[in-house]
Structure formats: C-alpha cells, structure tokens
Design an enzyme around this catalytic site. Structure first.
Site, PDB file in Angstrom:
ATOM      1  N   HIS A  38       0.806  -1.223   0.000  1.00 30.95           N
ATOM      2  CA  HIS A  38       0.000   0.000   0.000  1.00 30.95           C
ATOM      3  C   HIS A  38       0.840   1.276   0.000  1.00 30.95           C
ATOM      4  O   HIS A  38       0.290   2.359  -0.235  1.00 30.95           O
ATOM      5  CB  HIS A  38      -0.931   0.021   1.217  1.00 30.95           C
ATOM      6  CG  HIS A  38      -1.987  -1.037   1.191  1.00 30.95           C
ATOM      7  ND1 HIS A  38      -3.005  -1.066   0.263  1.00 30.95           N
ATOM      8  CD2 HIS A  38      -2.192  -2.119   1.986  1.00 30.95           C
ATOM      9  CE1 HIS A  38      -3.790  -2.111   0.477  1.00 30.95           C
ATOM     10  NE2 HIS A  38      -3.320  -2.771   1.524  1.00 30.95           N
ATOM     11  N   GLN A 141      -0.805 -13.292   5.996  1.00 31.63           N
ATOM     12  CA  GLN A 141      -1.918 -12.435   6.380  1.00 31.63           C
ATOM     13  C   GLN A 141      -3.241 -13.108   6.003  1.00 31.63           C
ATOM     14  O   GLN A 141      -3.492 -13.391   4.830  1.00 31.63           O
ATOM     15  CB  GLN A 141      -1.810 -11.070   5.699  1.00 31.63           C
ATOM     16  CG  GLN A 141      -0.627 -10.246   6.194  1.00 31.63           C
ATOM     17  CD  GLN A 141      -0.639  -8.821   5.663  1.00 31.63           C
ATOM     18  OE1 GLN A 141       0.415  -8.225   5.513  1.00 31.63           O
ATOM     19  NE2 GLN A 141      -1.820  -8.280   5.400  1.00 31.63           N
ATOM     20  N   GLU A 143      -7.197 -12.700   5.747  1.00 33.70           N
ATOM     21  CA  GLU A 143      -7.957 -11.460   5.610  1.00 33.70           C
ATOM     22  C   GLU A 143      -9.386 -11.645   5.121  1.00 33.70           C
ATOM     23  O   GLU A 143     -10.016 -10.672   4.704  1.00 33.70           O
ATOM     24  CB  GLU A 143      -7.193 -10.515   4.678  1.00 33.70           C
ATOM     25  CG  GLU A 143      -5.775 -10.230   5.195  1.00 33.70           C
ATOM     26  CD  GLU A 143      -4.998  -9.248   4.340  1.00 33.70           C
ATOM     27  OE1 GLU A 143      -5.001  -8.067   4.703  1.00 33.70           O
ATOM     28  OE2 GLU A 143      -4.400  -9.677   3.328  1.00 33.70           O
ATOM     29  N   ASP A 169      -9.326  -5.608   5.972  1.00 32.85           N
ATOM     30  CA  ASP A 169      -9.741  -6.403   4.814  1.00 32.85           C
ATOM     31  C   ASP A 169     -10.816  -7.405   5.194  1.00 32.85           C
ATOM     32  O   ASP A 169     -11.703  -7.712   4.383  1.00 32.85           O
ATOM     33  CB  ASP A 169      -8.535  -7.111   4.195  1.00 32.85           C
ATOM     34  CG  ASP A 169      -7.782  -6.223   3.223  1.00 32.85           C
ATOM     35  OD1 ASP A 169      -8.424  -5.689   2.302  1.00 32.85           O
ATOM     36  OD2 ASP A 169      -6.568  -6.055   3.382  1.00 32.85           O
TER      37      ASP A 169
END
Length: 250
Positions: A38, A141, A143, A169
């Site tokens: 990001h 991760q 999510e 998320d």
C-alpha cells in the site's frame, strides 16, 4: 518457531523516507514493516530502509504486494528479516507463498550471495541458504472469512512462521460492520484455534494492545503506521495549543 522468537511491537512504514525507520527504532519499536503493498516505496528506497533498520537494531520486515519473484526476491536479497504476505486465504495459497520465499527443497527462491543477505558475496553458500530457510520469517496475512476459518491449517504449513489477522480487509471482504458480533466471534474463534495449535499470531492494534498481548494470546502487534503516528502527533500538538490559547484558531 514460537511466538517468543518473534519481535513484539512494530509499525507499518508507508512514507518513502528512510528516516521513518530510524525514528521508529529510536522510539523503541522492535520491528518495522516496509509497506510495498500500500505504500509508494520503490525498490531502491526499500533496500536503503532495510540496511538502515539493521544498523539501528530494528528488525526490517517487508509487506510485499504478491508472491512473484519480483515481489519477494528483492527484499529478501536486500536482507529483510521476513515478509508479510497479504491475502493468504487457504492452505494452497500458503504453500504457494512458501514456494516463492524458501530455497529448495521447500521452495524455488533463486539464490545469489551477492546482496546484503549474502554479506555482499562474503557468506558461504550453505550459511546463506540455511538463513533463508530457517531465519527469514514468513508471515501469512489472513484477511477473509474463509482464511480465519482455516487459520490454524494455514499456520501449520511447513515454511510459514506466523499468521496475521487483517481486520480491515476482513471487514470489507465479509461486509461486516466494524465491531459487529459476527466479526468479533469469528476473530475470537481464530484466536482460540491458534492458541490450541500453538500458531504464533499477530494483528494490528492501538489502545487494545495490552489486552491483545496479555489476555488474548497475540504474539506480535503492528501499532499503526508512520503516517498515522505523524498525523496523530501533529493533531495533538496543534490541538493542545489551540485549546490553551483560544485566540490561536485558524
């Protein structure tokens, strides 16, 4: 690997400024996560951040955008302590991440001792390969709803070191309201599953950090981002002056 072997408190680095890493180290953080998913951080800046973090005694992790060789090879060769890999929502995706990040026989990562991870060509090949498979941390991760339901299985994949619950998320993908009972119950079940199977677990945190570490079994936390810390600190500073001196308004 146990949770005790993971650094405990970290922050995202989203600004393309190596000084962010230095400031986090001076503040006492254990690790920084350079955000290549990001954040607008190029490869040259990423490499500089990793080197600076190592020199400052803070563990440099990178959140990669995916698991292509370009995503994982550069930060690993630059000496990253580990990778956060987003959107690992199944055992199959966890296995794909392992193949991208680990050297044979676990994976297919390309080898070159010429970078920082190989001490610029000084490290023996065997030591370099061992470090890449044993010392580099792979954080999956999780999510979405499917991922949290399978979180212990994802964490048990050989080559995965820990799992990380991404609440934002999860909220978006599950169309939950923030703090909804359904989302809370899902996360609580995932926490218990990790505890039952001794899977190291992390997430993002703020005011609830102490509770997450002491009572809910988390092993490591990301306490916001450099951008958030700057914004909140600047706001608090300006607000304190304006509150104390009413005539100092805009």
């Amino acid at each position: 690997m146990t949770g005790d072997e993971l650094p405990r408190l970290g922050a995202w680095v989203k600004l393309p400024a190596p000084e962010s890493v230095e400031l986090l180290a001076l503040a006492g953080f254990d690790f920084a996560v350079i955000d290549a998913e990001h954040g607008a951080i190029d490869l040259r800046t990423m490499s500089t951040m990793i080197g600076l973090a190592r020199g400052c005694g803070i563990a440099p992790f990178v959140r990669v955008a995916g698991t292509t060789p370009r995503d994982v090879q550069v930060p690993l060769d630059a000496g990253a302590a580990g990778l956060f890999v987003p959107q690992i929502n199944s055992v199959a995706q966890a296995q794909d991440a392992v193949r991208a990040v680990r050297f044979p026989p676990l994976g297919r990562r390309g080898a070159s001792t010429s970078g920082r991870a190989g001490q610029w060509g000084r490290a023996p090949l065997g030591d370099y390969l061992r470090a890449g498979n044993d010392d580099v941390r792979l954080i999956a991760q999780t999510e979405n709803v499917t991922a949290l339901s399978a979180i212990a299985d994802i964490g048990a994949v050989a080559g995965v070191d820990a799992v990380f619950i991404g609440p934002m998320d999860l909220t978006v993908s599950g169309r939950f309201q923030e703090g909804s009972p359904e989302m809370t119950n899902l996360i609580t079940a995932a926490e218990q599953s990790c505890a039952d199977h001794h899977i190291p677990l992390g997430t993002v945190a703020s005011a609830d950090a102490a509770e997450l570490l002491q009572r809910r079994g988390y092993d490591f936390l990301v306490l916001g981002a450099d951008t958030t810390i700057l914004r909140q600190g600047a706001h608090a500073l300006v607000n304190s002056v304006r509150t104390a001196t009413p005539g100092a308004g805009r």
